[in-house]
Write an enzyme that holds these catalytic residues in place. Structure first.
Site, mmCIF file in Angstrom:
data_model
loop_
_atom_site.group_PDB
_atom_site.id
_atom_site.type_symbol
_atom_site.label_atom_id
_atom_site.label_comp_id
_atom_site.label_asym_id
_atom_site.label_seq_id
_atom_site.Cartn_x
_atom_site.Cartn_y
_atom_site.Cartn_z
ATOM 1 N N GLU A 5 12.927 31.485 37.221
ATOM 2 C CA GLU A 5 11.750 30.880 37.117
ATOM 3 C C GLU A 5 12.006 29.356 36.497
ATOM 4 O O GLU A 5 12.915 29.254 35.685
ATOM 5 C CB GLU A 5 11.012 31.891 36.269
ATOM 6 N N CYS A 61 12.790 39.258 23.694
ATOM 7 C CA CYS A 61 12.689 38.464 24.882
ATOM 8 C C CYS A 61 12.332 39.257 26.090
ATOM 9 O O CYS A 61 13.597 40.042 26.363
ATOM 10 C CB CYS A 61 13.872 37.496 24.773
ATOM 11 N N CYS A 112 10.685 23.300 32.153
ATOM 12 C CA CYS A 112 11.507 24.392 31.340
ATOM 13 C C CYS A 112 12.184 24.845 32.404
ATOM 14 O O CYS A 112 11.770 25.438 33.227
ATOM 15 C CB CYS A 112 10.568 24.994 30.824
ATOM 16 N N CYS A 168 18.448 39.527 22.827
ATOM 17 C CA CYS A 168 17.485 39.424 21.831
ATOM 18 C C CYS A 168 16.099 40.325 22.084
ATOM 19 O O CYS A 168 15.682 40.287 22.981
ATOM 20 C CB CYS A 168 16.794 38.090 21.884
ATOM 21 N N CYS A 207 7.294 30.863 26.568
ATOM 22 C CA CYS A 207 8.571 31.185 25.799
ATOM 23 C C CYS A 207 8.978 32.806 25.903
ATOM 24 O O CYS A 207 8.135 33.593 25.552
ATOM 25 C CB CYS A 207 8.886 30.718 24.518
ATOM 26 N N CYS A 254 19.988 37.018 31.811
ATOM 27 C CA CYS A 254 20.667 36.849 30.576
ATOM 28 C C CYS A 254 21.555 37.853 29.776
ATOM 29 O O CYS A 254 21.289 39.116 30.217
ATOM 30 C CB CYS A 254 19.620 36.323 29.514
HETATM 31 N N1 SAH Z 1 19.014 31.417 25.301
HETATM 32 C C1 SAH Z 1 18.539 30.130 24.984
HETATM 33 C C2 SAH Z 1 17.571 29.380 25.861
HETATM 34 C C3 SAH Z 1 16.310 30.353 26.003
HETATM 35 S S1 SAH Z 1 15.028 29.300 25.159
HETATM 36 C C4 SAH Z 1 17.779 30.265 23.491
HETATM 37 O O1 SAH Z 1 17.645 31.478 22.998
HETATM 38 O O2 SAH Z 1 17.651 29.123 22.788
HETATM 39 C C5 SAH Z 1 13.697 30.506 25.088
HETATM 40 C C6 SAH Z 1 13.086 30.354 23.673
HETATM 41 O O3 SAH Z 1 11.843 31.416 23.605
HETATM 42 C C7 SAH Z 1 14.075 30.667 22.579
HETATM 43 O O4 SAH Z 1 13.708 29.879 21.339
HETATM 44 C C8 SAH Z 1 13.447 32.250 22.123
HETATM 45 O O5 SAH Z 1 13.883 32.749 20.926
HETATM 46 C C9 SAH Z 1 11.945 32.170 22.490
HETATM 47 N N2 SAH Z 1 11.511 33.673 22.590
HETATM 48 C C10 SAH Z 1 11.913 34.515 23.399
HETATM 49 N N3 SAH Z 1 11.296 35.512 23.395
HETATM 50 C C11 SAH Z 1 9.955 34.840 22.939
HETATM 51 C C12 SAH Z 1 8.699 35.488 23.025
HETATM 52 N N4 SAH Z 1 8.285 36.853 23.285
HETATM 53 N N5 SAH Z 1 7.679 34.740 22.279
HETATM 54 C C13 SAH Z 1 7.934 33.469 21.823
HETATM 55 N N6 SAH Z 1 9.147 32.898 22.130
HETATM 56 C C14 SAH Z 1 10.295 33.728 22.669
#
Ligand code: SAH
Length: 337
Positions: free
Chosen positions: A76, A103, A89, A100, A323, A96
């Site tokens: 996406e 996420c 974005c 986390c 995000c 991935c």
């Molecule tokens: N792997 C990299 C690139 C992905 S960025 C990284 O983690 O930075 C995606 C961003 O969205 C990251 O900052 C992640 O922590 C954040 N994110 C993940 N799940 C989320 C959620 N449920 N709500 C808001 N932000 C989230």
């Protein structure tokens, strides 16, 4: 190779331009080169273009594209419009490999890295979308889609070089308008600093308390915060560019005074600014956005300590484009665990 076949060197430049600037999907479209050469190219090479399988538009103007790759995988890419800019974005991997727990992308198995072209094409595609829907070119790029960019290091770096190379070899974008976001892999942060790309760096920190971080971002037990800080210090020393910390505040997870103090201690070790990101629910009750008073307490404490802090509102939430919500949810996806 073209020269060996008796072609003039500028032909290579023309083909390059067709591929990268004019976005040709077939050799036949390359009308400025001879039919023979086009046939020779079709016989010897393939173009693996990406295509939009589907796109959804949010009530706030955000567009989420499901991008189909040549092998059937889907990633996406999101177009985020604001008053005077358009941000893309983009994804760096299919799925991935990090885990986390907050996420949605983490629920998808990592299938493979994206190629240089697949990354650049996402950018070109969103640029076209921005021109047609908003009458302006793409202005910013964040590597915050699916995947961990620093685990697809070589391709991400090469893609950034293509995106920032002047026309006709590249897309001519300024590296200052590109941000690479990482979950925090110290060695790779240092390696990225050495590449001298002049892009911005963001770290998804979420908590500066090691034990908690290892619980919500289990992969990070291999990467102590102390090493992450050292790598950020190295980054700053090499690039002179302040790091953005991405931080979500969750109820009962990181909503105490102690959490705030730990973040402030972290911020004193390296030049940063803090982006407080709104949490987007992925349907796990364990994670809930903390109360607004907690966010205010964070903001006050950070500002009192001279640290720049912004609150980032979510965009595209209604279409799962925000995000952490990128999970190919609107389709039957074979890669969900
Ligand atoms: N792997 C990299 C690139 C992905 S960025 C990284 O983690 O930075 C995606 C961003 O969205 C990251 O900052 C992640 O922590 C954040 N994110 C993940 N799940 C989320 C959620 N449920 N709500 C808001 N932000 C989230």
């Amino acid at each position: 190779m073209l020269v060996e076949k008796g072609e003039k060197p500028f032909r290579a430049k023309q083909i390059y331009e067709w591929l990268w600037t004019k976005n040709a999907h077939t050799f036949d479209e390359m009308t400025s080169i001879s039919k023979e050469l086009r046939n020779m190219l079709s016989d010897n090479f393939v173009i693996n273009p990406i295509s939009i399988e589907e796109h959804q538009k949010s009530s706030d103007g955000t567009i989420k594209n499901a991008v189909q790759l040549f092998d059937g995988n889907v990633v996406e890419s999101v177009l985020i419009p604001t008053e005077n800019r358009t941000t893309a974005c983009v994804s760096s991997q299919v799925g991935c490999s990090l885990n986390c727990s907050f996420c949605a992308t983490a629920k998808l198995k990592r299938m493979r890295n994206l190629s240089v072209a697949e990354i650049v094409d996402q950018v070109a595609l969103i640029d076209r979308q921005s021109r047609s829907d908003f009458n302006r070119p793409l202005s910013n790029i964040v590597f915050m889609g699916m995947g961990e960019p620093l685990l697809n290091f070589a391709n991400v770096v090469e893609a950034i070089r293509k995106i920032t190379a002047p026309h006709p070899n590249g897309l001519g974008m300024s590296p200052k308008r590109i941000t690479v976001s990482t979950s925090g892999i110290p060695k790779m942060i240092e390696k990225l600093a050495d590449e001298d790309l002049r892009v911005g760096l963001a770290l998804s920190l979420h908590t500066a308390i090691e034990k908690k971080r290892n619980e919500i971002m289990p992969f990070s037990d291999k990467f102590p915060l102390e090493d992450i800080i050292k790598s950020l210090q190295y980054w700053y020393q090499k690039t002179r560019s302040r790091i953005t910390l991405e931080y979500i505040i969750w109820k009962d997870i990181n909503d105490t005074q102690k959490d705030i103090e730990a973040l402030i201690d972290f911020c004193k070790k390296v030049p940063v600014k803090v982006n407080l990101i709104e949490y987007n629910s992925i349907g796990d009750e364990h994670f809930q956005q903390a109360a607004p008073e907690v966010t205010n307490a964070y903001i006050q404490a950070l500002e009192k300590n001279g640290i720049v802090v912004n609150v980032r509102r979510s965009r595209g939430k209604d279409i799962d484009a925000a995000c952490g919500q990128l999970a190919n949810k609107n389709k039957l996806n074979p890669i969900i665990n």
